[in-house]
Design a protein around this motif. Structure first.
Motif, PDB file in Angstrom:
ATOM      1  N   UNK A  20      50.012  51.751  31.911  1.00 46.60           N
ATOM      2  CA  UNK A  20      49.718  50.327  31.866  1.00 46.60           C
ATOM      3  C   UNK A  20      49.702  49.736  32.801  1.00 46.60           C
ATOM      4  N   UNK A  21      49.577  49.315  34.363  1.00 48.59           N
ATOM      5  CA  UNK A  21      49.533  48.679  35.101  1.00 48.59           C
ATOM      6  C   UNK A  21      49.823  46.663  34.430  1.00 48.59           C
ATOM      7  N   UNK A  22      49.686  45.971  35.805  1.00 47.65           N
ATOM      8  CA  UNK A  22      49.494  44.557  35.036  1.00 47.65           C
ATOM      9  C   UNK A  22      48.187  44.507  35.435  1.00 47.65           C
ATOM     10  N   UNK A  23      47.492  44.832  36.638  1.00 47.01           N
ATOM     11  CA  UNK A  23      46.178  44.669  36.761  1.00 47.01           C
ATOM     12  C   UNK A  23      45.729  45.201  35.440  1.00 47.01           C
ATOM     13  N   UNK A  24      45.687  46.204  34.790  1.00 39.24           N
ATOM     14  CA  UNK A  24      45.106  46.304  33.649  1.00 39.24           C
ATOM     15  C   UNK A  24      44.803  45.627  32.225  1.00 39.24           C
ATOM     16  N   UNK A  27      42.850  43.220  34.096  1.00 38.32           N
ATOM     17  CA  UNK A  27      41.426  43.409  33.511  1.00 38.32           C
ATOM     18  C   UNK A  27      41.085  43.150  31.896  1.00 38.32           C
ATOM     19  N   UNK A  28      41.897  43.332  31.406  1.00 32.41           N
ATOM     20  CA  UNK A  28      41.910  43.057  29.551  1.00 32.41           C
ATOM     21  C   UNK A  28      41.873  41.234  29.399  1.00 32.41           C
ATOM     22  N   UNK A  29      42.284  40.538  29.861  1.00 31.95           N
ATOM     23  CA  UNK A  29      42.270  39.387  29.710  1.00 31.95           C
ATOM     24  C   UNK A  29      40.680  38.790  30.208  1.00 31.95           C
ATOM     25  N   UNK A  86      34.138  48.875  31.554  1.00 30.36           N
ATOM     26  CA  UNK A  86      34.818  47.977  32.108  1.00 30.36           C
ATOM     27  C   UNK A  86      35.846  48.569  32.832  1.00 30.36           C
ATOM     28  N   UNK A  87      36.775  48.607  31.808  1.00 28.75           N
ATOM     29  CA  UNK A  87      38.331  49.182  32.653  1.00 28.75           C
ATOM     30  C   UNK A  87      37.870  50.418  34.361  1.00 28.75           C
ATOM     31  N   UNK A  88      36.983  51.613  33.679  1.00 34.12           N
ATOM     32  CA  UNK A  88      36.631  52.715  34.289  1.00 34.12           C
ATOM     33  C   UNK A  88      36.394  51.573  36.096  1.00 34.12           C
ATOM     34  N   UNK A  89      35.002  50.731  35.363  1.00 31.60           N
ATOM     35  CA  UNK A  89      34.671  50.488  36.997  1.00 31.60           C
ATOM     36  C   UNK A  89      35.852  49.340  37.767  1.00 31.60           C
ATOM     37  N   UNK A  90      36.612  48.880  36.926  1.00 28.08           N
ATOM     38  CA  UNK A  90      37.603  48.170  38.072  1.00 28.08           C
ATOM     39  C   UNK A  90      38.223  49.286  38.713  1.00 28.08           C
ATOM     40  N   UNK A  91      39.356  50.110  37.391  1.00 24.13           N
ATOM     41  CA  UNK A  91      39.812  50.559  38.660  1.00 24.13           C
ATOM     42  C   UNK A  91      39.076  52.071  39.797  1.00 24.13           C
ATOM     43  N   UNK A  92      37.677  51.310  39.659  1.00 28.78           N
ATOM     44  CA  UNK A  92      37.277  52.078  40.961  1.00 28.78           C
ATOM     45  C   UNK A  92      37.344  51.193  42.146  1.00 28.78           C
ATOM     46  N   UNK A  93      37.574  49.663  41.841  1.00 28.66           N
ATOM     47  CA  UNK A  93      37.503  48.895  43.220  1.00 28.66           C
ATOM     48  C   UNK A  93      38.961  49.338  43.761  1.00 28.66           C
TER      49      UNK A  93
END
Length: 93
Positions: A20-24, A27-29, A86-93
């Protein structure tokens, strides 16, 4: 064993906590901020409102951008973006 059951090599859908990354977390924030009413999803109205603020009040541009984002992210086509979408979309970026 229980550890093997949670291992990615045995269950590819479960990630170890260390992945679980800082990016994730960021993203949650962001997701929680975008979900203005706290419903657990980002509605089209919330998305347009946020984009309108970011686009200097340009409502038409915000509606167009929200439509594009919904089309890309809203996999179950319910007119809103869930945390998972949202998480899946952000992970594609």
């Amino acid at each position: 064993s229980a550890v093997q059951a949670l291992s990615c090599s045995h269950n590819p859908d479960v990630r170890p906590i260390s992945t679980i990354t800082m990016a994730e977390a960021q993203w949650k924030e962001a997701f929680d901020r975008f979900d203005a009413d706290g419903s657990g999803v980002i509605s089209a109205r919330e998305l347009v409102g946020l984009l309108e603020q970011l686009m200097g009040g340009d409502h038409q541009r915000a509606v167009s951008a929200a439509s594009d984002l919904l089309q890309e992210s809203d996999k179950d086509q319910d007119g809103q973006i869930s945390w998972d979408e949202f998480r899946r979309t952000m992970a594609k970026q």
